[in-house]
Enzyme design. Structure first.
Site, PDB file in Angstrom:
ATOM      1  N   HIS A   1       0.544  -3.872  -0.514  1.00  0.00           N
ATOM      2  CA  HIS A   1       0.223  -4.601  -1.415  1.00  0.00           C
ATOM      3  C   HIS A   1      -0.616  -5.919  -1.203  1.00  0.00           C
ATOM      4  O   HIS A   1      -1.376  -6.156  -1.708  1.00  0.00           O
ATOM      5  CB  HIS A   1       0.735  -4.745  -2.810  1.00  0.00           C
ATOM      6  CG  HIS A   1       1.348  -3.257  -3.458  1.00  0.00           C
ATOM      7  ND1 HIS A   1       1.092  -3.625  -4.729  1.00  0.00           N
ATOM      8  CD2 HIS A   1       1.507  -2.038  -2.369  1.00  0.00           C
ATOM      9  CE1 HIS A   1       1.539  -2.221  -4.907  1.00  0.00           C
ATOM     10  NE2 HIS A   1       1.364  -1.511  -4.149  1.00  0.00           N
TER      11      HIS A   1
ATOM     12  N   ASP B   1      10.895  10.159   6.992  1.00  0.00           N
ATOM     13  CA  ASP B   1      10.878  11.498   7.755  1.00  0.00           C
ATOM     14  C   ASP B   1       9.368  12.863   7.046  1.00  0.00           C
ATOM     15  O   ASP B   1       8.574  12.140   6.291  1.00  0.00           O
ATOM     16  CB  ASP B   1      12.017  12.646   7.731  1.00  0.00           C
ATOM     17  CG  ASP B   1      12.048  12.856   5.961  1.00  0.00           C
ATOM     18  OD1 ASP B   1      11.417  12.496   5.391  1.00  0.00           O
ATOM     19  OD2 ASP B   1      13.582  13.240   5.450  1.00  0.00           O
TER      20      ASP B   1
ATOM     21  N   GLU C   1      -0.337 -13.309  -7.684  1.00  0.00           N
ATOM     22  CA  GLU C   1      -0.489 -11.517  -7.455  1.00  0.00           C
ATOM     23  C   GLU C   1       0.864 -10.780  -8.112  1.00  0.00           C
ATOM     24  O   GLU C   1       1.062  -9.360  -8.518  1.00  0.00           O
ATOM     25  CB  GLU C   1      -0.665 -10.730  -5.530  1.00  0.00           C
ATOM     26  CG  GLU C   1      -2.006 -11.223  -5.473  1.00  0.00           C
ATOM     27  CD  GLU C   1      -2.180 -11.275  -4.117  1.00  0.00           C
ATOM     28  OE1 GLU C   1      -1.367 -10.526  -3.115  1.00  0.00           O
ATOM     29  OE2 GLU C   1      -3.053 -12.069  -3.437  1.00  0.00           O
TER      30      GLU C   1
ATOM     31  N   THR D   1       7.430   8.656   1.517  1.00  0.00           N
ATOM     32  CA  THR D   1       8.928   9.009   2.173  1.00  0.00           C
ATOM     33  C   THR D   1      10.247   8.939   1.976  1.00  0.00           C
ATOM     34  O   THR D   1      10.799   8.985   2.005  1.00  0.00           O
ATOM     35  CB  THR D   1       8.416   9.779   4.052  1.00  0.00           C
ATOM     36  OG1 THR D   1       8.857   8.298   4.051  1.00  0.00           O
ATOM     37  CG2 THR D   1       7.283   9.615   4.246  1.00  0.00           C
TER      38      THR D   1
ATOM     39  N   SER E   1      -0.466 -13.263   0.707  1.00  0.00           N
ATOM     40  CA  SER E   1      -0.562 -13.809  -0.232  1.00  0.00           C
ATOM     41  C   SER E   1       0.312 -13.214  -1.405  1.00  0.00           C
ATOM     42  O   SER E   1       0.671 -14.164  -2.847  1.00  0.00           O
ATOM     43  CB  SER E   1      -2.087 -13.518  -1.043  1.00  0.00           C
ATOM     44  OG  SER E   1      -2.500 -12.053  -0.907  1.00  0.00           O
TER      45      SER E   1
ATOM     46  N   ASP F   1      11.125  12.184  -2.430  1.00  0.00           N
ATOM     47  CA  ASP F   1      11.705  13.371  -2.156  1.00  0.00           C
ATOM     48  C   ASP F   1      13.384  13.227  -1.865  1.00  0.00           C
ATOM     49  O   ASP F   1      13.652  13.029  -2.431  1.00  0.00           O
ATOM     50  CB  ASP F   1      11.156  13.754  -0.725  1.00  0.00           C
ATOM     51  CG  ASP F   1      10.779  12.653   0.170  1.00  0.00           C
ATOM     52  OD1 ASP F   1      12.309  12.247   0.572  1.00  0.00           O
ATOM     53  OD2 ASP F   1      10.195  11.957   1.229  1.00  0.00           O
TER      54      ASP F   1
ATOM     55  N   GLY G   1      -6.535  -9.074   2.077  1.00  0.00           N
ATOM     56  CA  GLY G   1      -5.890  -8.530   3.567  1.00  0.00           C
ATOM     57  C   GLY G   1      -4.669  -9.342   4.123  1.00  0.00           C
ATOM     58  O   GLY G   1      -4.054  -9.483   3.110  1.00  0.00           O
TER      59      GLY G   1
ATOM     60  N   ASP H   1      -2.264 -11.998   4.389  1.00  0.00           N
ATOM     61  CA  ASP H   1      -2.792 -13.147   4.395  1.00  0.00           C
ATOM     62  C   ASP H   1      -1.354 -13.878   3.584  1.00  0.00           C
ATOM     63  O   ASP H   1      -0.775 -14.606   3.905  1.00  0.00           O
ATOM     64  CB  ASP H   1      -3.542 -14.460   4.130  1.00  0.00           C
ATOM     65  CG  ASP H   1      -4.224 -13.466   2.123  1.00  0.00           C
ATOM     66  OD1 ASP H   1      -3.392 -12.064   1.871  1.00  0.00           O
ATOM     67  OD2 ASP H   1      -5.201 -13.946   1.798  1.00  0.00           O
TER      68      ASP H   1
ATOM     69  N   PRO I   1      -5.050   0.797  -4.658  1.00  0.00           N
ATOM     70  CA  PRO I   1      -5.485   2.100  -5.331  1.00  0.00           C
ATOM     71  C   PRO I   1      -4.547   2.486  -6.793  1.00  0.00           C
ATOM     72  O   PRO I   1      -2.679   2.528  -6.771  1.00  0.00           O
ATOM     73  CB  PRO I   1      -5.585   3.064  -4.086  1.00  0.00           C
ATOM     74  CG  PRO I   1      -5.773   1.850  -3.010  1.00  0.00           C
ATOM     75  CD  PRO I   1      -4.492   0.224  -3.303  1.00  0.00           C
TER      76      PRO I   1
END
Length: 327
Positions: A64, A258, A86, A199, A74, A251, A70, A72, A159
């Site tokens: 995140h 894994d 953030e 995972t 933040s 999972d 980038g 940094d 995303p």
């Protein structure tokens, strides 16, 4: 620590990322803070011994951080009276274990005052939690600087768990990350929303509710889900769920790093729409199958992609003395 595949920056001397690797160096603190990695590893080990959710939390935190402004640091900044940071963006409200970075920073400051950035400490901690959970290790290029800007509104760039493949691909390509990186990083730990990190960890109902209730006009449940798996999710997350923090593990080996994520994905037992989306693209689906069959191949690809993601340039200008506030 098992399954160690040390990797170095030479893997990334390709395309536009070659200049990034020349700026970040594995030996960046060789003379100024030679024991920084040991100090960070010690802090991570102590936290993991007390809290099994730390690995997923720190790996997700690094992801995140890098996907917004980038790498940094933040994401580590606290809000102020004049600014919502953030941490308070919708996608980051479930982030936790910031204290691990605080503890590591304190230990590093005692050894090397004002030398090591919080962004570098976070990158090292993310590597450590993977290795200590049974996954690969890699040499972390260092030399990031800490940013002074952190805006909650910018977390919309992350995303979402409802993204289709085109949306995922666009998000990653904007950061010079390939389809291989997308698939490899999708198999890593997260706690609720973004691709990177499945995972390890746990997801809240809200992140996959769209697949198990009112999926579309013809189906209440996403037909790509395995029926028994869908039924188990519906029991945990009913349509009008009021149980706080209800959800499911990523999972069946949720505290071990894994390749189980890829095996379950092929069986129709993935949580997010963004997971299922990987099977809608020929190359991505092929990679899912390869990683499901060959854990070593996944580990090596994952380590390369983590170095690449960790090299997304930020606009950092300082080394914070306290990771939560600008200097």
């Amino acid at each position: 620590m098992a399954n160690i595949f040390p990797l170095v920056c030479s893997f990334l001397f390709v395309s536009s990322l070659s200049s990034l690797c020349s700026a970040l160096r594995v030996d960046y603190y060789h003379h100024t803070c030679p024991h920084v990695e040991e100090a960070v590893t010690t802090a991570v080990k102590r936290a993991m011994a007390a809290d099994r959710t730390v690995p997923a939390a720190l790996l997700r935190m690094h992801f995140h951080d890098c996907f917004v402004r980038g790498c940094d640091g933040s994401v580590l900044l606290d809000s102020t009276k004049k600014n919502k940071a953030e941490k308070e963006g919708p996608a980051n409200l479930s982030l936790h274990a910031f204290y691990v970075i605080d503890n590591a920073k304190k230990a590093v400051e005692e050894m090397c005052p004002g030398v090591v950035s919080c962004a570098d400490i976070l990158a090292l901690a993310a590597r450590d939690v993977v290795a200590l959970s049974g996954g690969p290790s890699w040499e972390v290029p260092k030399g990031r600087k800490d940013g002074r800007v952190s805006e909650a509104t910018e977390t919309i760039q992350l995303p979402a768990p409802t993204f289709n493949f085109s949306q995922l691909q666009q998000s990653f390509s904007q950061r010079d990350l390939s389809t291989v990186d997308l698939v490899a990083l999708s198999g890593t730990p997260t706690c609720s929303a973004t691709p990177s990190g499945h995972t390890l960890g746990f997801s809240h109902c809200s992140s996959f509710q769209n697949r198990i209730h009112n999926f579309d006009a013809k189906h209440d449940v996403d037909p790509s889900l395995h029926p028994a798996f869908a039924a188990s999710l519906r029991r945990v997350c009913p349509a009008h769920n009021k149980v706080r923090n209800a959800g499911a593990t990523m999972d069946n080996t949720a505290t071990v790093f894994d390749n189980a994520y890829y095996k379950l994905l092929l069986e129709g037992k993935s949580l997010f729409s963004s997971d299922q989306a990987l099977l809608s693209h020929p190359k991505a689906k092929q990679l899912v199958s390869e990683f499901a069959c060959n854990e070593k191949e996944f580990f090596e690809a994952f380590a390369r992609s983590m170095i690449k993601m960790g090299s997304i340039p930020g606009n950092g200008q300082e080394v914070r003395l306290n990771c939560r506030v600008v200097r």
